[in-house]
Design a protein around this motif. Structure first.
Motif, mmCIF file in Angstrom:
data_model
loop_
_atom_site.group_PDB
_atom_site.id
_atom_site.type_symbol
_atom_site.label_atom_id
_atom_site.label_comp_id
_atom_site.label_asym_id
_atom_site.label_seq_id
_atom_site.Cartn_x
_atom_site.Cartn_y
_atom_site.Cartn_z
ATOM 1 N N GLY A 118 41.019 35.178 28.052
ATOM 2 C CA GLY A 118 41.157 33.766 27.713
ATOM 3 C C GLY A 118 40.905 32.881 28.919
ATOM 4 N N LEU A 119 40.916 31.588 28.694
ATOM 5 C CA LEU A 119 40.672 30.641 29.782
ATOM 6 C C LEU A 119 41.773 30.696 30.832
ATOM 7 N N THR A 120 43.000 30.934 30.404
ATOM 8 C CA THR A 120 44.120 30.964 31.348
ATOM 9 C C THR A 120 44.001 32.137 32.314
ATOM 10 N N GLY A 121 43.692 33.325 31.793
ATOM 11 C CA GLY A 121 43.560 34.506 32.643
ATOM 12 C C GLY A 121 42.446 34.365 33.655
ATOM 13 N N LEU A 122 41.298 33.875 33.217
ATOM 14 C CA LEU A 122 40.172 33.691 34.128
ATOM 15 C C LEU A 122 40.470 32.605 35.153
ATOM 16 N N SER A 123 41.205 31.587 34.739
ATOM 17 C CA SER A 123 41.568 30.511 35.662
ATOM 18 C C SER A 123 42.501 31.011 36.757
ATOM 19 N N VAL A 124 43.429 31.898 36.400
ATOM 20 C CA VAL A 124 44.350 32.469 37.389
ATOM 21 C C VAL A 124 43.581 33.274 38.433
ATOM 22 N N VAL A 125 42.646 34.109 37.982
ATOM 23 C CA VAL A 125 41.828 34.906 38.904
ATOM 24 C C VAL A 125 41.057 33.992 39.852
ATOM 25 N N SER A 126 40.443 32.950 39.307
ATOM 26 C CA SER A 126 39.647 32.026 40.112
ATOM 27 C C SER A 126 40.507 31.321 41.157
ATOM 28 N N ILE A 149 38.614 24.563 47.482
ATOM 29 C CA ILE A 149 39.430 23.488 46.914
ATOM 30 C C ILE A 149 39.068 23.284 45.443
ATOM 31 N N ASP A 150 37.760 23.309 45.145
ATOM 32 C CA ASP A 150 37.322 23.199 43.754
ATOM 33 C C ASP A 150 37.891 24.325 42.903
ATOM 34 N N MET A 151 37.901 25.546 43.470
ATOM 35 C CA MET A 151 38.394 26.702 42.722
ATOM 36 C C MET A 151 39.894 26.589 42.456
ATOM 37 N N VAL A 152 40.654 26.186 43.449
ATOM 38 C CA VAL A 152 42.109 26.105 43.300
ATOM 39 C C VAL A 152 42.496 25.030 42.295
ATOM 40 N N PHE A 153 41.771 23.909 42.316
ATOM 41 C CA PHE A 153 42.110 22.795 41.423
ATOM 42 C C PHE A 153 41.238 22.758 40.176
ATOM 43 N N ALA A 154 40.468 23.858 39.952
ATOM 44 C CA ALA A 154 39.653 24.005 38.737
ATOM 45 C C ALA A 154 38.688 22.850 38.540
ATOM 46 N N ARG A 155 38.016 22.467 39.632
ATOM 47 C CA ARG A 155 37.000 21.426 39.548
ATOM 48 C C ARG A 155 35.632 22.068 39.724
ATOM 49 N N HIS A 156 34.590 21.426 39.197
ATOM 50 C CA HIS A 156 33.236 21.978 39.280
ATOM 51 C C HIS A 156 32.304 20.926 39.870
ATOM 52 N N SER A 157 31.944 21.130 41.139
ATOM 53 C CA SER A 157 31.075 20.178 41.814
ATOM 54 C C SER A 157 29.648 20.687 41.940
ATOM 55 N N GLY A 158 29.386 21.942 41.560
ATOM 56 C CA GLY A 158 28.047 22.500 41.694
ATOM 57 C C GLY A 158 27.898 23.432 42.883
ATOM 58 N N GLY A 159 28.955 23.591 43.680
ATOM 59 C CA GLY A 159 28.866 24.463 44.844
ATOM 60 C C GLY A 159 28.765 25.929 44.486
ATOM 61 N N THR A 160 29.454 26.342 43.431
ATOM 62 C CA THR A 160 29.402 27.741 43.009
ATOM 63 C C THR A 160 28.880 27.902 41.600
ATOM 64 N N VAL A 172 42.315 30.547 46.938
ATOM 65 C CA VAL A 172 43.266 30.488 48.051
ATOM 66 C C VAL A 172 42.807 31.393 49.192
ATOM 67 N N LEU A 173 42.352 32.602 48.849
ATOM 68 C CA LEU A 173 41.856 33.519 49.880
ATOM 69 C C LEU A 173 40.629 32.938 50.574
ATOM 70 N N LEU A 174 39.727 32.329 49.806
ATOM 71 C CA LEU A 174 38.524 31.747 50.391
ATOM 72 C C LEU A 174 38.878 30.588 51.317
ATOM 73 N N ALA A 175 39.911 29.819 50.974
ATOM 74 C CA ALA A 175 40.336 28.711 51.830
ATOM 75 C C ALA A 175 40.747 29.229 53.210
ATOM 76 N N ALA A 176 41.508 30.332 53.225
ATOM 77 C CA ALA A 176 41.929 30.921 54.496
ATOM 78 C C ALA A 176 40.728 31.432 55.293
ATOM 79 N N LEU A 177 39.782 32.072 54.603
ATOM 80 C CA LEU A 177 38.587 32.586 55.283
ATOM 81 C C LEU A 177 37.747 31.447 55.853
ATOM 82 N N SER A 178 37.620 30.365 55.104
ATOM 83 C CA SER A 178 36.803 29.242 55.560
ATOM 84 C C SER A 178 37.419 28.582 56.798
#
Length: 210
Positions: free
Chosen positions: A176-184, A87-98, A189-195
């Motif tokens: 750039g930040l946009t390209g890296l954000s898209v990859v993340s 969820i943090d990855m999809v919404f570009a939030r940083h809680s310290g988990g990764t 989304v894939l990690l959400a399905a796996l979890s």
């Protein structure tokens, strides 16, 4: 080689270790260092983090038995943690988990050598990646082919992380930040399905549904 296990481990480690996020933080924290210093810190950070993660890969099952934690309980707990990270990855939030929290990044700004903290831990060997290692290796029931496949996936992601740090500045300028954000976000989304799959397997294995 069990391809499904390899792909599952590869995707999970890519999301929890986070080479894309690692690239950005590493580039920011080492912008004042020389190329030789950046290279040394990247290598030392990967070696320390790799040692921590491999320790949990080898002794994770023993630690679970020592504390009386069942595999279904681990799958449920790991699934919840990985879901929060996704969820943090999809919404570009940083809680310290990764990665690092803002407070940890501020402390790292004053350090001359960031290889152990915050690079090795918690940026690479953080709560998410440690949980993923224990979850994936414990489910293999011993040091069999499936266990080695999981460890191979981990080593590949650590190698990718090292290479990403070596070329951090050029990649940051290229994507750039946009390209890296898209990859993340895609990996999130894939990690959400796996979890969610981990959660389903854990609930089924616990016998809660009868």
């Amino acid at each position: 080689m069990p391809i499904d296990t390899f792909l599952l481990a590869l995707t999970t480690f890519f999301a929890t270790v986070g080479p894309a996020d690692l690239l950005l933080v590493y580039a920011a924290l080492t912008r004042k260092n020389t190329p030789a210093e950046r290279r040394t810190m990247a290598l030392r950070g990967i070696l320390v983090a790799g040692g921590i993660l491999l320790f949990f890969a080898v002794f994770g099952d023993l630690m679970l038995r020592l504390f009386g934690i069942t595999l279904p309980a681990l799958r449920i707990a790991g699934g919840i943690l990985l879901l929060l990270i996704s969820i943090d990855m999809v919404f570009a939030r940083h809680s310290g988990g990764t990665g690092t929290t803002p407070e940890e990044e501020n402390e790292a700004e004053t350090r001359e050598d960031i290889s152990v903290f915050p690079l090795a831990m918690p940026l690479i060997a953080g709560p998410g990646s440690i949980s993923a290692v224990i979850l994936l290796t414990t489910g293999t029931e011993g040091f069999n082919l499936e266990w080695f496949v999981v460890v191979l996936a981990l080593l590949l992601i650590l190698t990718l992380s090292y290479l990403s740090m070596r070329v951090a500045l050029p990649i940051q300028r290229l994507l750039g930040l946009t390209g890296l954000s898209v990859v993340s976000r895609v990996v999130g989304v894939l990690l959400a399905a796996l979890s969610v799959q981990f959660l389903i397997d854990g609930i089924k294995g616990s016998g809660l549904l009868g």
